[in-house]
Design an enzyme around this catalytic site. Sequence first.
Site, short mmCIF file in Angstrom:
data_model
loop_
_atom_site.label_atom_id
_atom_site.label_comp_id
_atom_site.label_asym_id
_atom_site.label_seq_id
_atom_site.Cartn_x
_atom_site.Cartn_y
_atom_site.Cartn_z
N GLY A 131 87.46 85.52 42.69
CA GLY A 131 88.86 85.15 42.41
C GLY A 131 89.22 83.81 43.03
N GLY A 146 88.31 91.42 39.62
CA GLY A 146 86.99 91.47 40.25
C GLY A 146 87.11 91.21 41.73
N SER A 147 86.06 90.62 42.30
CA SER A 147 86.03 90.43 43.75
C SER A 147 86.94 89.29 44.19
CB SER A 147 84.60 90.14 44.21
OG SER A 147 84.13 88.95 43.61
N THR A 148 87.42 89.37 45.41
CA THR A 148 88.27 88.32 45.98
C THR A 148 87.49 87.01 46.05
OG1 THR A 148 89.57 89.92 47.20
CG2 THR A 148 89.57 87.68 48.06
N GLU A 149 86.20 87.13 46.35
CA GLU A 149 85.36 85.94 46.47
C GLU A 149 85.36 85.14 45.15
OE1 GLU A 149 81.43 87.31 47.15
OE2 GLU A 149 80.61 85.28 47.26
N LYS A 157 85.18 88.75 28.55
CA LYS A 157 83.82 88.89 29.08
C LYS A 157 83.69 90.15 29.93
CE LYS A 157 81.48 87.82 32.60
NZ LYS A 157 80.61 89.00 32.72
N CYS A 168 89.58 99.42 42.97
CA CYS A 168 90.14 98.36 43.82
C CYS A 168 91.29 98.89 44.66
CB CYS A 168 90.60 97.19 42.96
SG CYS A 168 91.53 97.70 41.53
N GLU A 175 86.20 95.58 52.11
CA GLU A 175 86.18 96.46 50.95
C GLU A 175 84.76 96.97 50.76
OE1 GLU A 175 86.78 94.76 46.92
OE2 GLU A 175 88.16 96.41 46.62
P1 NAI Z 1 82.37 90.05 40.68
O1 NAI Z 1 83.71 89.55 41.07
O2 NAI Z 1 81.20 89.14 40.85
O3 NAI Z 1 82.40 90.47 39.13
C1 NAI Z 1 83.54 90.70 38.36
C2 NAI Z 1 83.40 89.97 37.03
O4 NAI Z 1 83.41 88.57 37.26
C3 NAI Z 1 82.11 90.25 36.27
O5 NAI Z 1 82.40 90.27 34.89
C4 NAI Z 1 81.25 89.04 36.62
O6 NAI Z 1 80.27 88.76 35.66
C5 NAI Z 1 82.29 87.94 36.65
N1 NAI Z 1 81.96 86.75 37.43
C6 NAI Z 1 81.11 86.64 38.49
N2 NAI Z 1 81.10 85.38 38.97
C7 NAI Z 1 81.98 84.68 38.21
C8 NAI Z 1 82.44 83.32 38.22
N3 NAI Z 1 81.99 82.45 39.10
N4 NAI Z 1 83.36 82.94 37.31
C9 NAI Z 1 83.84 83.82 36.42
N5 NAI Z 1 83.44 85.11 36.35
C10 NAI Z 1 82.53 85.53 37.24
O7 NAI Z 1 82.13 91.40 41.44
P2 NAI Z 1 80.72 92.15 41.72
O8 NAI Z 1 79.72 91.18 42.24
O9 NAI Z 1 80.37 92.92 40.53
O10 NAI Z 1 81.16 93.13 42.90
C11 NAI Z 1 81.22 92.66 44.23
C12 NAI Z 1 82.36 93.29 44.96
O11 NAI Z 1 83.59 92.90 44.38
C13 NAI Z 1 82.38 94.80 44.91
O12 NAI Z 1 81.55 95.35 45.87
C14 NAI Z 1 83.84 95.08 45.17
O13 NAI Z 1 84.09 95.05 46.55
C15 NAI Z 1 84.54 93.92 44.50
N6 NAI Z 1 85.03 94.28 43.14
C16 NAI Z 1 86.37 94.48 42.96
C17 NAI Z 1 86.84 94.87 41.72
C18 NAI Z 1 88.28 95.13 41.47
O14 NAI Z 1 88.59 95.93 40.60
N7 NAI Z 1 89.19 94.47 42.14
C19 NAI Z 1 85.94 95.11 40.60
C20 NAI Z 1 84.56 94.80 40.88
C21 NAI Z 1 84.15 94.43 42.12
#
Ligand code: NAI
Length: 501
Positions: free
Chosen positions: A256, A251-254, A199, A307, A404
């Site tokens: 995760g 993705g985000s720690t939240e 996804k 990240c 972050e």
């Molecule tokens: P996010 O963690 O919401 O999104 C990452 C992925 O997870 C996207 O594909 C999203 O559709 C999916 N997702 C969202 N909620 C989900 C759930 N409950 N279950 C499964 N998949 C889900 O991150 P977002 O909102 O785009 O960015 C927020 C913050 O997260 C950023 O400002 C940054 O600080 C951090 N981030 C860190 C990343 C990294 O590479 N470690 C990448 C993206 C964001």
Amino acid sequence: MTDQLEQATDQKPRRAAPWEYAPAPEAKDIVTIRPRYGLFIGGRFVEPRSGRYFETVSPSTEQRLAQVAEAGKEDVDAAVKAARQAWEERWRNLPGRERAKYLYRIARALQDRSREFAVLESMDGGKPIKESRDVDLPLAAAHFFYYAGWADKLDYAFPGRVARPLGVAGQVIPWNFPLLMAAWKLAPALACGNTAVLKPAETTPLTALLLAQVIQEVDLPPGVVNIVTGAGETGAALVAHPGVDKVAFTGSTEVGKVIRRVVAGTGKRLTLELGGKAANIVFDDAPLDQAVEGVVNGIYFNQGHVCCAGSRLFVQESVFELLLEKLKERLQTLRVGDPLDKNTDVGAINSREQLEKIEELVGSGIEEGAEIYQPECVLPERGFWFRPTLFTGVSQSHRIAREEIFGPVLSILTFRTPDEALEKANNTPYGLSAGVWTEKGSRILWMTQRLRAGVVWANTFNRFDPSSPFGGYKESGFGREGGLHGLEPYLDFDRANGRRR
Ligand code: NAI
Ligand code: MG
């Protein structure tokens, strides 16, 4: 050192570069964007059963690029079933050397079409073409090449153990390196004999959908890779699906943490690659001009949407003034603007939401008393933009030093001794990466042994290679991607195939 300092104080920061670059835009006509995309399930593009679509826009122009299907629960279910069927009937029975051939074909196709992918990546996600062309695409192809090499050598990778695939991998990726993250997830999964449902992030689905076309063209057996587009709900449906054997998330720690709770007790394997607040540590014996380039690359590269971005800079007190002067000067010469312009250093912020998050955190930095510096540069009128920013007078308790930001914003702090640098650098809930700048090899080793970070770069920053493992400590997640270590999360060593069925 005093000489250098005196020099620094005579030099006023230079104003914006005294030259102008003529625009050098990359042509867009190499990409064909369909007005509407379905879901890639069982080797075909299909209409979503949900009946829903969403738009993906170019963050540098706010123009709509395409409508993309939003996968609902039934769609995710169809994708997982297609992956399961492909695994049972086809993929797990193929010898490693046959799986390898498909991965090599994907790798070569990415190389052949790299300009097309790079332009599309920059249009959909806002990153400079210089990066998508020179970093994302070569690395994505290299990942497929690298894991293709392992596909028929798993017995050698784990001598004395019988390695078996797990089944269906459910993989959720973010928007900062859309195609590269797809490669990081798919290549090891497939090499190990698993099938996948991927996804992509909702703001950057287009290169994954182009990859789906490549996957059709190289004749990968239908269902081995399925791509379901959508937002958080689609991701949630995928990770919760009982037919998924392994979840991989970046993705985000939240999010995760949410996923970890959902997966707990299900027997699914899990790897999480989450946020970071990396320390870049510059000692007084470091080659400062090189360090400045490394620091700039560490935080302004990809608009700080990284990240492992070096978002906290720790400078030894004796070189602080000089380094700051050099950094400010370098910031003045960064070119911010059109991602498709080959001169551009800093592109567009990926989305309005991300821009608002950056603005809010930068506002908190000013409010909490840190001193802000931004170069003079003209930003385009439309689109989402943020000037490269640095903060001095930052204390460890400031939000900009703890949270972050995921934007082009650097917080600078100082230290006197290696112990102090270490203590400050490790004082974070994250632990993804760090950088050490010094001429002393022994000090590099001393620091790397004590820094609580998955990757430590020495006298460089943000360098990646498919053969070296990547992943975090603490709230940055667990599990490793890349290298030999990156095979393990996709293999079972103890039990027979289909262990949970
Ligand atoms: P996010 O963690 O919401 O999104 C990452 C992925 O997870 C996207 O594909 C999203 O559709 C999916 N997702 C969202 N909620 C989900 C759930 N409950 N279950 C499964 N998949 C889900 O991150 P977002 O909102 O785009 O960015 C927020 C913050 O997260 C950023 O400002 C940054 O600080 C951090 N981030 C860190 C990343 C990294 O590479 N470690 C990448 C993206 C964001
Ligand atoms: Mg987009």
